[in-house]
Design a protein around this motif. Structure first.
Motif, PDB file in Angstrom:
ATOM      1  N   PHE A 161      75.103  35.040  15.060  1.00 23.05           N
ATOM      2  CA  PHE A 161      76.521  35.330  15.241  1.00 23.05           C
ATOM      3  C   PHE A 161      76.990  34.993  16.653  1.00 23.05           C
ATOM      4  N   SER A 162      76.141  35.262  17.628  1.00 19.29           N
ATOM      5  CA  SER A 162      76.443  35.002  19.036  1.00 19.29           C
ATOM      6  C   SER A 162      75.116  34.909  19.771  1.00 19.29           C
ATOM      7  N   PRO A 163      75.122  34.515  21.047  1.00 16.36           N
ATOM      8  CA  PRO A 163      73.845  34.452  21.779  1.00 16.36           C
ATOM      9  C   PRO A 163      73.077  35.770  21.788  1.00 16.36           C
ATOM     10  N   ARG A 164      73.786  36.890  21.620  1.00 14.65           N
ATOM     11  CA  ARG A 164      73.123  38.194  21.695  1.00 14.65           C
ATOM     12  C   ARG A 164      72.944  38.888  20.342  1.00 14.65           C
ATOM     13  N   VAL A 165      73.541  38.377  19.283  1.00 19.54           N
ATOM     14  CA  VAL A 165      73.521  39.072  17.995  1.00 19.54           C
ATOM     15  C   VAL A 165      73.130  38.104  16.886  1.00 19.54           C
ATOM     16  N   SER A 166      72.180  38.519  16.052  1.00 13.56           N
ATOM     17  CA  SER A 166      71.764  37.682  14.921  1.00 13.56           C
ATOM     18  C   SER A 166      71.382  38.561  13.743  1.00 13.56           C
ATOM     19  N   LEU A 167      71.474  37.974  12.543  1.00 15.70           N
ATOM     20  CA  LEU A 167      70.957  38.596  11.324  1.00 15.70           C
ATOM     21  C   LEU A 167      69.568  38.035  11.075  1.00 15.70           C
TER      22      LEU A 167
END
Length: 440
Positions: A161-167
């Motif tokens: 989702f972003s450099p700091r957030v992922s599924l």
């Protein structure tokens, strides 16, 4: 007890192998992009498909196998699916009892992850793999126990989702011990677990939140299954669904982890090809034999032997698909019993050999990651002795890489998506393997 010890030895061997993987992954896959890019193992790298315009000194970093080492701790509160009378609190003596509904587990794990912005990271979505230890409680230690689970696990990104957030996703596979199993005198209602040592399987999906250079927060859902693979009766099994919350500490993750990549997203072109997997497996199983309108547990443990030969088309780095020729000898197939005098021993009889042999065809699909391959199969027996062998079967298998061409095979066979069949513990070899092996 001997069979339980065999299961322990299998998992201990896998654990010992996995503990060496960080050492194997410490080198360089390709030290330098030279004028002639070749694959000595037959992978067929195409120079035109390699990353372009690498800054000076960055060429070898893209192909680095350097790892980030991690320690994780998490808790998983859960709900036990009421799939049998014991878990629902419905006992034959008519005395009402509380159902067994809730679970709680604490997990501790070590893993290593491929360095970001490298070839391995881009192909496999930040894959990580390791060893885990868990403590489970179900609120009824006298009836079901508080087991410990020892397992292998692997996970990777599903979506960034972003450099700091992922599924992310993760699977766990191992053994659990410390159960209070069924006992005909002291624990007669526990039809969920029939043995002290049982298989443990889990899959979970979670959000990974990068808090700092060292710490990640994980929050998600988890689904677990415990059973003994039909190696001992009873074997109703236990299914658990719940939440997970955890914290991951990254020992050697660098400050530039979030830096914008200086490499174009191209990766080496995959050489599509057909490979051939040959698997030899064996195990043992227990059998419930039809007697009137009931199922009577045979006291014997029956031998299972078999093979799979599967031509598989390698579509890309993560997927291969094909068909498999499946042969099996099931010593429990078509076993029968007859009327007997009450007070005497009930006898069980084996049919002729031809009624215990089968040859089937199955469609196979495999999801490929470094060190591990997870496979699914759907098949039918086309030549068989009838009865129990006239079956629509399903196979879930884990292949653990040993060398470039060989692997350990741990599988489980079901009938009609719900009836336990048998374990498939064996070894395999892959012929005509042209799969590029960046992680070795």
């Amino acid at each position: 007890m001997k069979r339980e010890m065999r299961m322990w030895r299998v998992m201990a061997s896998l654990g010992a192998m996995l503990s060496l993987f960080p050492i194997l992954s410490a080198g360089i896959c390709l030290n330098k992009i030279s004028e002639n890019v070749t694959d000595t193992a037959g992978g067929g790298y195409d120079k035109k498909a390699l990353p372009e315009k690498l800054p000076p000194g960055k060429d070898s970093l893209f192909f680095s196998r350097r790892s980030i080492h991690r320690i994780s701790a998490e808790v998983r509160p859960g709900y036990i699916l009421p799939t049998n009378s014991f878990l629902r609190g419905e006992y034959s003596d008519g005395i009402p009892r509380s159902p067994i509904r809730n679970s709680f587990s604490a997990h501790l794990g070590y893993s290593f992850q491929f360095d970001p912005n490298t070839c391995l990271d881009r192909i496999y979505g930040g894959a990580y793999q390791g060893l885990g230890l868990a403590y489970y409680t179900f609120g009824e230690p006298q009836q079901i126990g508080n087991p410990l689970a020892f397992y292998l696990f692997q996970g990777a990104r599903v979506y960034q989702f972003s450099p700091r957030v992922s599924l992310n996703y993760e699977w766990n596979f191992g053994v659990s011990t410390g159960w209070k199993p069924y006992d005909p005198f002291y624990n007669i209602y526990n039809i969920t677990m029939g043995s002290k040592v049982n298989a443990y399987m889990n899959v979970n999906f979670y959000m990974n939140w990068m808090l700092s250079r060292q710490f990640d927060l994980t929050t998600g859902v988890a689904l677990s299954h415990f059973s003994n693979g039909n190696t001992k009766f009873p074997n109703a099994g236990l299914n658990n669904v719940g939440l997970k919350v955890g914290l991951v500490y990254n020992f050697n993750r660098k400050n530039d982890y979030l830096a914008r990549s200086w490499i174009r997203t191209n990766i080496p072109q995959f050489p599509r090809h057909i490979s051939y997997d040959l698997v030899l497996f064996g195990s043992w199983r227990r059998k419930g034999v039809a007697f009137g309108e009931e199922q009577v547990a045979s006291p014997e443990a029956y031998t299972v032997l078999g093979f799979n030969f599967a031509p598989m088309y390698n579509l890309g780095y993560k997927v291969r698909a094909g068909v498999s020729l499946d042969g099996v000898y099931d010593g429990s197939a078509n076993v029968y019993t007859e009327d007997y005098i009450v007070g005497t021993k009930q006898e069980f009889f084996k049919p002729p050999l031809r009624k215990q042999l089968a040859l089937g065809l199955s469609a196979r699909g495999e999801y490929i990651m470094p060190y591990f391959t997870v496979g699914l199969g759907l098949g039918v027996n086309v030549l068989h002795g009838g009865g129990d062998l006239k079956a629509f079967y399903q196979i879930l298998a884990l292949k653990v890489e040993v060398t470039r061409g060989s692997f350990l095979h741990i599988g489980y066979s079901l009938q009609n998506f719900h009836t336990p069949n048998f374990l498939m513990l064996g070894i395999g070899y892959r012929f005509n393997n042209k799969y590029p092996s960046f992680h070795r």
